[in-house]
Structures are given as structure tokens and as C-alpha cells.
Design an enzyme around this catalytic site. Structure first.
Site, short mmCIF file in Angstrom:
data_model
loop_
_atom_site.label_atom_id
_atom_site.label_comp_id
_atom_site.label_asym_id
_atom_site.label_seq_id
_atom_site.Cartn_x
_atom_site.Cartn_y
_atom_site.Cartn_z
N ASP A 85 3.52 5.25 1.72
CA ASP A 85 2.61 4.56 2.64
C ASP A 85 2.53 5.38 3.95
O ASP A 85 3.30 6.35 4.11
CB ASP A 85 3.19 3.15 2.87
CG ASP A 85 2.24 2.22 3.60
OD1 ASP A 85 1.03 2.43 3.56
OD2 ASP A 85 2.75 1.24 4.22
N HIS A 198 -1.38 -5.07 11.54
CA HIS A 198 -0.05 -4.82 10.99
C HIS A 198 0.98 -5.74 11.64
O HIS A 198 0.82 -6.13 12.80
CB HIS A 198 0.38 -3.38 11.28
CG HIS A 198 -0.26 -2.38 10.38
ND1 HIS A 198 -1.11 -1.42 10.85
CD2 HIS A 198 -0.16 -2.18 9.05
CE1 HIS A 198 -1.51 -0.67 9.83
NE2 HIS A 198 -0.97 -1.11 8.73
N GLY A 199 2.05 -6.03 10.92
CA GLY A 199 3.17 -6.76 11.50
C GLY A 199 3.82 -5.91 12.58
O GLY A 199 3.87 -4.69 12.47
N HIS A 233 -4.64 -3.42 4.69
CA HIS A 233 -3.31 -3.36 5.30
C HIS A 233 -3.07 -4.64 6.10
O HIS A 233 -3.99 -5.41 6.35
CB HIS A 233 -3.20 -2.13 6.20
CG HIS A 233 -2.97 -0.86 5.44
ND1 HIS A 233 -1.84 -0.09 5.61
CD2 HIS A 233 -3.70 -0.25 4.48
CE1 HIS A 233 -1.90 0.95 4.80
NE2 HIS A 233 -3.02 0.87 4.11
N GLY A 234 -1.81 -4.84 6.50
CA GLY A 234 -1.50 -6.03 7.28
C GLY A 234 -1.62 -7.30 6.45
O GLY A 234 -2.09 -8.33 6.93
N ASN A 255 -1.43 -4.40 1.12
CA ASN A 255 -0.08 -4.03 1.57
C ASN A 255 0.64 -5.21 2.22
O ASN A 255 0.06 -5.86 3.12
CB ASN A 255 -0.18 -2.91 2.61
CG ASN A 255 -0.54 -1.58 2.01
OD1 ASN A 255 -0.97 -1.50 0.86
ND2 ASN A 255 -0.38 -0.53 2.78
N VAL A 256 1.88 -5.42 1.82
CA VAL A 256 2.68 -6.52 2.38
C VAL A 256 4.04 -5.99 2.83
O VAL A 256 4.76 -5.39 2.02
CB VAL A 256 2.88 -7.64 1.33
CG1 VAL A 256 3.76 -8.75 1.88
CG2 VAL A 256 1.54 -8.19 0.85
N THR A 258 5.82 -7.41 6.37
CA THR A 258 6.52 -8.37 7.23
C THR A 258 7.03 -9.59 6.47
O THR A 258 8.15 -10.05 6.71
CB THR A 258 5.57 -8.83 8.36
OG1 THR A 258 5.04 -7.67 9.00
CG2 THR A 258 6.30 -9.67 9.39
#
Ligand code: 13P
Length: 306
Positions: A85, A198-199, A233-234, A255-256, A258
């Protein structure tokens, strides 16, 4: 007869055509990998095990080599592949990164796909950096993801208020730029900015994420312009109805990070075993409830030759 396992680019195409998605789970701490693989297998969900550069510079995933070695121990190729990533060209602290060296190492080791992130650079420079990686990775049959637009959250310093950000559409991916970007780079998958963030990875990283929304209009316009797999993402905390709609509108990779990192960090001091169980439980929950991707391996068939 061709008995080679299908490449990651082929598996993503299968997901995209079937209007399903492949979740990618980030591994900021090496021990998290085994329960994530177990959850994917138990949910019969095909997913990616992922590591981003900041997960070895700011967390303790060890690096490209240690992640690869751990993956060899715990992988299940009926349900998993390994993805590198975010390797940024300029990182979240505005420092220059040896992105060609890092990505070259992953390609050489045998990662199934890689991401180059030059989204902090102007369009021309993003195209040049991405093209450089596409040429290198495609020579080895490795799929490449890139990013265009600003998916915020990783930057040091405060984020603007979310609703203000969403309403203004500031940083959202421009469809015409995306068309040119894909044509000139030959990239396989494009991460776009359509409302997710994003986290947080700074000192505020234990806080709950904002409930993000997505602009489906913008997503449609981008999909019509580029006609390749779109990456979201996020993935943590996006309102569920938007996630499900986004898959119908062309998102095929989510995408995971957090969602599975926070329960691990919260329990680690108290009990490493319980922390790992929490990662397993949360990964299963995300697959089943948030993403509704249980059983996706039966659609994608990761072991069936092309
Ligand atoms: P979240 O931390 O919001 O799940 O985002 C993960 C991500 O996009 C990693 O690339």
C-alpha cells in the site's frame, strides 16, 4: 493447459466485472496478519493483506521483507494476496522517499501488487513517477495502483472540518485529469478522492473517525472517464449505504486500516491474546456487515486459472 494461478490484475478484473469488491486490510503490527487471514477464510472473502510505508516507519510492521516473510507463514491463496500500500514519493512529513527502491524491493520479493502515491505532487510529476513504477512492475507482471486527488488524513497538522471539506469538494479527483493520468501512465487501478478520508495516524489516532460520505456523481464521472478499477481509501467509518453504492458504481478495492488497528491497540497492554481475537472479530464484522463481502471468493475464484 495453463495451470498458473491468476495474476492480481486478473482477479481484480473479475471483481470489477462482477460488481463486487476486494477489501484490503492494513497490517501495522505483524501479529495482526494471522487473524486477518483467518477472518477472510472464515468469511470466504477474497482480500488483500496490505502494508503501507508509514506502517513500518510509524508503527511496527517491520518493513517490506518482514511483512513478506510473515505472509509466507500465514497466507491462504484461496483467499489472500499481498499488496504494498502507499509508498509516497513525498511523505506525510514532506520528506522525499526512495520510492523506486522500496517498490523495487517489493516487486523483487514477489508482492502481488504495489501502490505508488505521488498525489502530493503536481499532475505532470505524478504522471512521471507513476509511469516509472508501472514500467518497472509490469515488466514482472505486477499490478500497480496510483492516487490522483487528495485523500486527506495522513498529513501532520489539523484537518479542516469534514463537512466543509465535503461541501467544497476541495481535493476531489478531476475526471478529465484522471482520463489523462490513466492514458499516460497505463496504471491498473486508481485511488480517487470522492469524500473519504484516511484514519488519523498522529497523536489523535485513538479517536473515532468522522462518518464520511461519498460523492457518487463524482465517482460516476470518473468511472466514465477512465473505465478501470477504482480504489476507495479511508474505508473505515464511511456510511454503509455509500460503500454499497460505490461498489455498484465502479469501486472494486476498498482499503481498511483504522477499524482493525484501534481494537488491537486498545487491548494490547492488557492481553495480547484478546487483542488478536479483537482483530479477528472486527475483520469478520467489517467483511460481513460494513462491506457485505462474505462469500466473494466464490465469485472471484482466486485459484481458478485465467
Ligand atoms: P482507514 O484507516 O480509514 O480504514 O483507511 C485505510 C486506508 O485507506 C489505507 O490505505
Amino acid at each position: 493447459m495453463n495451470s498458473m494461478p491468476p495474476r492480481m490484475s486478473e482477479l481484480m478484473l473479475r471483481a470489477w466485472r462482477a460488481r463486487t469488491a476486494i477489501p484490503g486490510f492494513n497490517i501495522p503490527y505483524l501479529p495482526m496478519m494471522a487473524p486477518v487471514v483467518r477472518a477472510l477464510r472464515d468469511a470466504r472473502c477474497f482480500g488483500l493483506i496490505m502494508v503501507a510505508r508509514l506502517e513500518w516507519t510509524k508503527f511496527s510492521s517491520g518493513g517490506i521483507g518482514p511483512i513478506f516473510d510473515e505472509y509466507q507463514k500465514v497466507k491462504d491463496e484461496d483467499f489472500t494476496r499481498l499488496h504494498l500500500d502507499h509508498v509516497p514519493v513525498i511523505d506525510e512529513d514532506h520528506l522525499t522517499v526512495d520510492y523506486v527502491g522500496d517498490i523495487g524491493e517489493a516487486v523483487g520479493l514477489g508482492y502481488d501488487s504495489v501502490m505508488v502515491d505521488a498525489s502530493r505532487l503536481p499532475l505532470e510529476e505524478n504522471i512521471a513517477a507513476t509511469k516509472r513504477i508501472v514500467d518497472m512492475a509490469h515488466a514482472k507482471g505486477v499490478a500497480v495502483e496510483a492516487e490522483l486527488g487528495a485523500v486527506l488524513g495522513h498529513e501532520s497538522g489539523p484537518m479542516p472540518p469534514y463537512e466543509e471539506l465535503f461541501a467544497s469538494g476541495r481535493g476531489f479527483t478531476d475526471p478529465e485529469e484522471a482520463r489523462r493520468f490513466v492514458q499516460e501512465t497505463g496504471v491498473d487501478w486508481l485511488s480517487v478522492a470522492i469524500g473519504s478520508v484516511h484514519g488519523v495516524i498522529s497523536e489523535k489516532r485513538t479517536e473515532k473517525k468522522v462518518q464520511a460520505r461519498l460523492s457518487l456523481e463524482r465517482l460516476d464521472a470518473i468511472r466514465e472517464a477512465i473505465n478501470i478499477t477504482i480504489v476507495l481509501h479511508g474505508g473505515t467509518g464511511i456510511r454503509k449505504e455509500y460503500i454499497i453504492d460505490s461498489i455498484r458504481h465502479g469501486v472494486a478495492k476498498i482499503n481498511v486500516a483504522t477499524a482493525i488497528r484501534q481494537p488491537y491497540e486498545a487491548l494490547l497492554q492488557e492481553s495480547p491474546e484478546r487483542a488478536l481475537e479483537a482483530v479477528y472479530a472486527e475483520t469478520l464484522r467489517v467483511i460481513r456487515e460494513d462491506l457485505e463481502l462474505e462469500g466473494s471468493a466464490d465469485i472471484i475464484h482466486p485459484s481458478r486459472p485465467a
